[in-house]
Enzyme design. Structure first.
Site, short mmCIF file in Angstrom:
data_model
loop_
_atom_site.label_atom_id
_atom_site.label_comp_id
_atom_site.label_asym_id
_atom_site.label_seq_id
_atom_site.Cartn_x
_atom_site.Cartn_y
_atom_site.Cartn_z
N ARG A 57 0.80 -1.21 0.00
CA ARG A 57 0.00 0.00 0.00
C ARG A 57 0.84 1.26 0.00
NH1 ARG A 57 -2.68 -3.96 1.72
NH2 ARG A 57 -0.90 -4.34 3.07
N THR A 58 1.79 1.37 0.91
CA THR A 58 2.53 2.63 1.04
C THR A 58 3.34 2.92 -0.21
OG1 THR A 58 2.66 2.28 3.43
CG2 THR A 58 4.13 3.92 2.49
N LYS A 86 25.81 -4.73 -1.37
CA LYS A 86 27.23 -4.84 -1.69
C LYS A 86 28.10 -4.12 -0.67
CE LYS A 86 26.07 -4.80 -6.63
NZ LYS A 86 26.22 -4.07 -7.92
N ARG A 107 11.64 3.69 2.86
CA ARG A 107 11.28 2.76 3.94
C ARG A 107 12.50 1.88 4.19
NH1 ARG A 107 5.85 -0.75 4.58
NH2 ARG A 107 5.20 1.34 5.19
N HIS A 135 5.89 6.16 11.34
CA HIS A 135 5.28 6.12 10.00
C HIS A 135 4.43 7.39 9.89
CE1 HIS A 135 3.87 4.77 6.27
NE2 HIS A 135 3.50 3.53 6.55
#
Length: 334
Positions: A57-58, A86, A107, A135
């Site tokens: 969703r986000t 890496k 995120r 959030h």
């Protein structure tokens, strides 16, 4: 908060006036979010979307919001598909990608990591969730949802009673939301969670210091007073650090009987999603899917105008955006 050119990393940056400004701009952008109007206010702008932790969703909401403003989205998904796998540092990653874009949404599975990105970035950064910490954009769309649902019921947010149920320790959405709600007046918060998954003490202390009533419970009954909002969260199993969750009993299963016990016909049922629909999860029950009090899909829909509003404010196109509107040329779904 001065939005223009700024990072949005935490709800701690926001005042009540800031929240109301974001909501006002979101309301103005509803015709675009609902596909009744088109704007190209951000034509030529590029969003770099870094979702280094799972999201549906986000991630899609941010991308859709930017695209509906006329911008282009470039994204990378998952740590294993980024150069950080890496050994590249957060600082190097942020500096490089910010050279490609005008704004970034990030995120990351570690608390505080998005702030590290912002420190090294040349462009504004929006926190799309950092570990169990915060959030902020979810909290803003949740406030918007409550305000809109309350308006339809002739209720006010000031003085309301909010029940939080579930994993309140690792559920970052509730951390951000309760702090934003504490900017309102004379609130009551009931926190229903197993002791090992209770709301962190610093957050509870902050809310109490702002003059609000906080009730903490580990089982039903919750309180003799009816609640205005039931906000439930799933157990954040991906963040557990050895806690035993056997105590997560049927008391935490939010179904029709639960809501009828703690609320009434005007109570709103919310969840940040995803919900765990397996029978043993004791999350938000599917037996509420036809209940008009269930606002979870109206909640997700409101993520688009809220995130559009943030892009518009941070990139400086919010003032006269209606002048850019035109009608869509395709068939718009009902």
């Amino acid at each position: 908060m001065e939005f223009l050119g700024s990072h949005l990393l935490s709800v701690d940056q926001l005042s009540r006036e800031d929240v109301e400004l974001v909501i006002t701009v979101a309301q103005r952008l509803e015709p675009v979010a609902r596909r009744r109007k088109i704007t190209r206010a951000l034509e030529g702008a590029v969003l770099a979307s870094l979702f280094l932790e799972a999201s549906t969703r986000t991630r899609l909401s941010f991308g859709s919001a930017f695209s509906r403003l006329g911008g282009a989205v470039r994204e990378t998904v998952g740590l294993t598909f980024s150069s950080m796998a890496k050994g590249e540092s957060i600082a190097d990653t942020a500096r490089v990608i910010s050279g490609y874009a005008d704004i970034m949404t990030i995120r990351h599975p570690e608390a505080g990591s998005v702030a590290q990105f912002a420190h090294a970035s040349l462009v504004p950064v929006i926190n799309a969730g950092d570990g169990a910490a915060e959030h902020p954009t979810q909290a803003l769309l949740d406030i918007y949802t409550i305000e809109e649902e309350f308006a339809a019921r002739n209720k006010r947010l000031d003085g309301s009673h909010i029940l939080f149920v579930g994993d309140l320790k690792y559920g970052r959405t509730v951390h951000s939301l309760i702090k934003l709600l504490s900017l309102y007046d004379k609130m009551t918060f009931t926190l229903l969670a197993p002791e090992l998954l209770s709301m962190p003490d610093p957050i509870v202390e902050l809310v109490q210091a702002r003059g609000h009533h906080v009730i903490q419970r580990n089982a039903l009954p919750v309180t003799p007073e009816q609640v205005d909002v039931v906000y439930t969260t799933r157990i954040q199993r991906e963040r557990l650090q050895g806690e035993q969750i056997e105590g997560y009993s049927r008391d935490f299963h939010v179904n029709t009987a639960f809501v009828n016990e703690v609320g009434d016909a005007s109570t709103i049922i919310m969840h940040p999603l995803p919900r765990d629909s397996t029978p043993a999860s004791n999350d938000l029950s599917t037996d509420l899917d036809a209940d008009p009090r269930l606002a979870i899909f109206r909640q997700t829909d409101r993520g688009i105008p809220i995130r559009m509003a943030l892009f518009a404010l941070i990139l400086g196109v919010s003032d006269n955006i209606e002048a850019t509107y035109r009608d869509p040329s395709w068939r718009v779904s009902p």
